[in-house]
Design a protein around this motif. Structure first.
Motif, short mmCIF file in Angstrom:
data_model
loop_
_atom_site.label_atom_id
_atom_site.label_comp_id
_atom_site.label_asym_id
_atom_site.label_seq_id
_atom_site.Cartn_x
_atom_site.Cartn_y
_atom_site.Cartn_z
N ILE A 1 -4.09 -7.02 1.43
CA ILE A 1 -5.10 -6.04 1.05
C ILE A 1 -4.80 -5.55 -0.37
CG2 ILE A 1 -6.06 -3.77 1.60
CD1 ILE A 1 -5.48 -4.43 4.56
N THR A 2 -5.80 -5.60 -1.22
CA THR A 2 -5.60 -5.41 -2.66
C THR A 2 -4.89 -4.10 -3.03
OG1 THR A 2 -7.44 -6.88 -3.17
CG2 THR A 2 -6.75 -5.33 -4.90
N PRO A 3 -5.29 -2.92 -2.55
CA PRO A 3 -4.57 -1.70 -2.96
C PRO A 3 -3.11 -1.71 -2.51
CG PRO A 3 -6.19 -1.20 -1.26
CD PRO A 3 -6.47 -2.58 -1.73
N LEU A 4 -2.82 -2.32 -1.36
CA LEU A 4 -1.44 -2.43 -0.91
C LEU A 4 -0.65 -3.30 -1.89
CD1 LEU A 4 0.96 -2.29 1.05
CD2 LEU A 4 -0.07 -4.21 2.31
N LYS A 5 -1.22 -4.44 -2.24
CA LYS A 5 -0.53 -5.35 -3.16
C LYS A 5 -0.27 -4.68 -4.50
CE LYS A 5 -0.13 -8.90 -0.47
NZ LYS A 5 1.21 -9.37 -0.06
N SER A 6 -1.24 -3.90 -4.97
CA SER A 6 -1.08 -3.23 -6.26
C SER A 6 0.02 -2.17 -6.19
CB SER A 6 -2.40 -2.59 -6.68
OG SER A 6 -3.39 -3.58 -6.89
N LEU A 7 0.07 -1.42 -5.10
CA LEU A 7 1.11 -0.41 -4.94
C LEU A 7 2.48 -1.05 -4.79
CD1 LEU A 7 -0.77 2.09 -2.61
CD2 LEU A 7 0.13 2.61 -4.89
N GLN A 8 2.55 -2.14 -4.06
CA GLN A 8 3.83 -2.85 -3.96
C GLN A 8 4.31 -3.27 -5.34
OE1 GLN A 8 2.49 -5.83 -1.12
NE2 GLN A 8 3.93 -5.07 0.42
N CYS B 1 -8.37 4.58 1.28
CA CYS B 1 -9.34 5.33 2.09
C CYS B 1 -10.65 4.56 2.23
CB CYS B 1 -9.59 6.70 1.46
SG CYS B 1 -8.16 7.81 1.50
N LYS B 2 -11.10 3.95 1.14
CA LYS B 2 -12.33 3.16 1.19
C LYS B 2 -12.16 1.96 2.12
CE LYS B 2 -13.71 4.39 -3.54
NZ LYS B 2 -13.82 3.90 -4.94
N GLU B 3 -10.97 1.37 2.10
CA GLU B 3 -10.71 0.19 2.91
C GLU B 3 -10.82 0.51 4.40
OE1 GLU B 3 -9.96 -3.83 3.35
OE2 GLU B 3 -9.98 -2.81 1.40
N VAL B 4 -10.35 1.70 4.80
CA VAL B 4 -10.38 2.08 6.22
C VAL B 4 -11.63 2.88 6.58
CG1 VAL B 4 -7.87 2.04 6.40
CG2 VAL B 4 -9.02 4.19 5.86
N GLY B 5 -12.40 3.28 5.55
CA GLY B 5 -13.63 4.01 5.79
C GLY B 5 -13.44 5.43 6.25
N THR C 1 -1.98 7.95 4.81
CA THR C 1 -2.08 6.80 3.91
C THR C 1 -0.78 6.01 3.92
OG1 THR C 1 -3.63 8.00 2.49
CG2 THR C 1 -2.54 6.06 1.54
N ILE C 2 0.33 6.70 3.87
CA ILE C 2 1.63 6.03 3.92
C ILE C 2 1.78 5.25 5.22
CG2 ILE C 2 4.13 6.43 4.09
CD1 ILE C 2 3.68 8.82 2.12
N ALA C 3 1.40 5.88 6.33
CA ALA C 3 1.48 5.21 7.63
C ALA C 3 0.61 3.96 7.67
CB ALA C 3 1.09 6.18 8.74
N GLN C 4 -0.60 4.06 7.08
CA GLN C 4 -1.50 2.91 7.06
C GLN C 4 -0.92 1.78 6.21
OE1 GLN C 4 -4.93 2.31 8.56
NE2 GLN C 4 -3.77 0.47 8.12
N LEU C 5 -0.37 2.12 5.07
CA LEU C 5 0.21 1.11 4.19
C LEU C 5 1.40 0.43 4.85
CD1 LEU C 5 -0.05 3.13 0.87
CD2 LEU C 5 -1.17 0.94 1.30
N ILE C 6 2.24 1.20 5.52
CA ILE C 6 3.39 0.61 6.21
C ILE C 6 2.92 -0.31 7.34
CG2 ILE C 6 5.32 1.15 7.76
CD1 ILE C 6 5.96 3.52 5.93
N GLN C 7 1.85 0.10 8.04
CA GLN C 7 1.30 -0.77 9.08
C GLN C 7 0.82 -2.09 8.48
OE1 GLN C 7 -1.71 1.00 11.65
NE2 GLN C 7 -2.67 -1.00 11.98
N TRP C 8 0.14 -2.01 7.33
CA TRP C 8 -0.33 -3.24 6.68
C TRP C 8 0.84 -4.11 6.24
CZ3 TRP C 8 -4.46 -0.46 3.16
CH2 TRP C 8 -5.62 -0.25 3.91
N ILE C 9 1.92 -3.49 5.74
CA ILE C 9 3.10 -4.26 5.36
C ILE C 9 3.66 -4.99 6.58
CG2 ILE C 9 5.51 -4.11 4.59
CD1 ILE C 9 4.66 -1.81 2.74
#
Length: 230
Positions: free
Chosen positions: A78-85, A52-56, A64-72
């Protein structure tokens, strides 16, 4: 004199295809289910807040799931994505769904260098957690005892000189005594600008003797001499 070696993972110690064809699809396929199950756990909740902080903006879990999948899909570092992966991959490793890929020449030479008294470190855009999982579950067994430390994007971007300054400072060694291995020219440029010695892995092509960084297509071609890598 080289005192320590810092190595990248993708395209260097391990096949890019392992990440592209195994890890990324596994994380993408299991992301929604994992977050729905673990969203209230403190570590996961913190990472969701970081998204949420990353996208403001405040996001629902579905957003959030949709945003993470878009980043993938966009291969964002992006650090939170990498950590969740990393958390999702842990489940896969522990369930035996896959093993961490390592080139045979990388596994053999990392052991040789460690036995020779060199300190070994990993610097990858993947989270430290994911790095330890990969090296802890290889077809050559658990190789994590070979490494003295791990770095990810928390220390800075891999194409930024300052990141390598931070690594040298954290290791307490002059940059000239550190060797960085990578398959990405821009990362090697940044490391060289910080004073590191560098070697460029070109796994799928013949080394170019005119390249800005010495190129090799295997760790077998790296001999860490008394004063510099040869």
């Amino acid at each position: 004199m080289i005192k320590a070696i810092v190595t990248d993972i993708e395209g260097t110690t391990s096949s890019i295809l392992f990440v592209k064809d195994v890890l990324f699809p596994y994380a993408r396929a299991n992301l929604a289910g994992y977050l729905q199950k673990h969203q209230h756990e403190p570590q996961v909740k913190t990472l969701l807040d970081d998204v949420c902080k990353e996208v403001g903006a405040e996001l629902t879990l579905e957003q959030t799931i949709a945003q993470l999948i878009q980043w993938i899909d966009e291969d964002k570092k992006i650090t939170p994505l990498k950590s969740l992966q990393g958390l999702i991959w842990e489940a896969g490793y522990r369930q035996g769904d896959f093993k961490g890929h390592l080139y045979a020449d990388a596994a053999a030479n990392l052991k040789v260098w460690k036995e020779a008294g060199l300190d070994l470190y990993i610097y990858s855009s993947g989270s430290v957690y994911a790095q330890k999982l990969l090296f802890g579950h290889t077809e050559y067994g658990d190789l994590t005892p070979l490494f003295s430390g791990y770095f990810d994007t928390h220390i800075g971007g891999k194409k930024e000189k300052q990141s390598y300054d931070h690594i040298a400072a954290e290791l307490g060694l002059p940059a000239s005594e550190l060797l960085f291995l990578s398959d990405i020219k821009e990362e090697l440029d940044a490391a060289k600008a910080a004073g590191f010695q560098t070697i460029w892995l070109v796994r799928d092509s013949a080394p170019d003797p005119q390249a800005e960084h010495r190129q090799v297509d295997s760790f077998d071609q790296i001999s860490v001499g008394r004063n510099k890598p040869v």
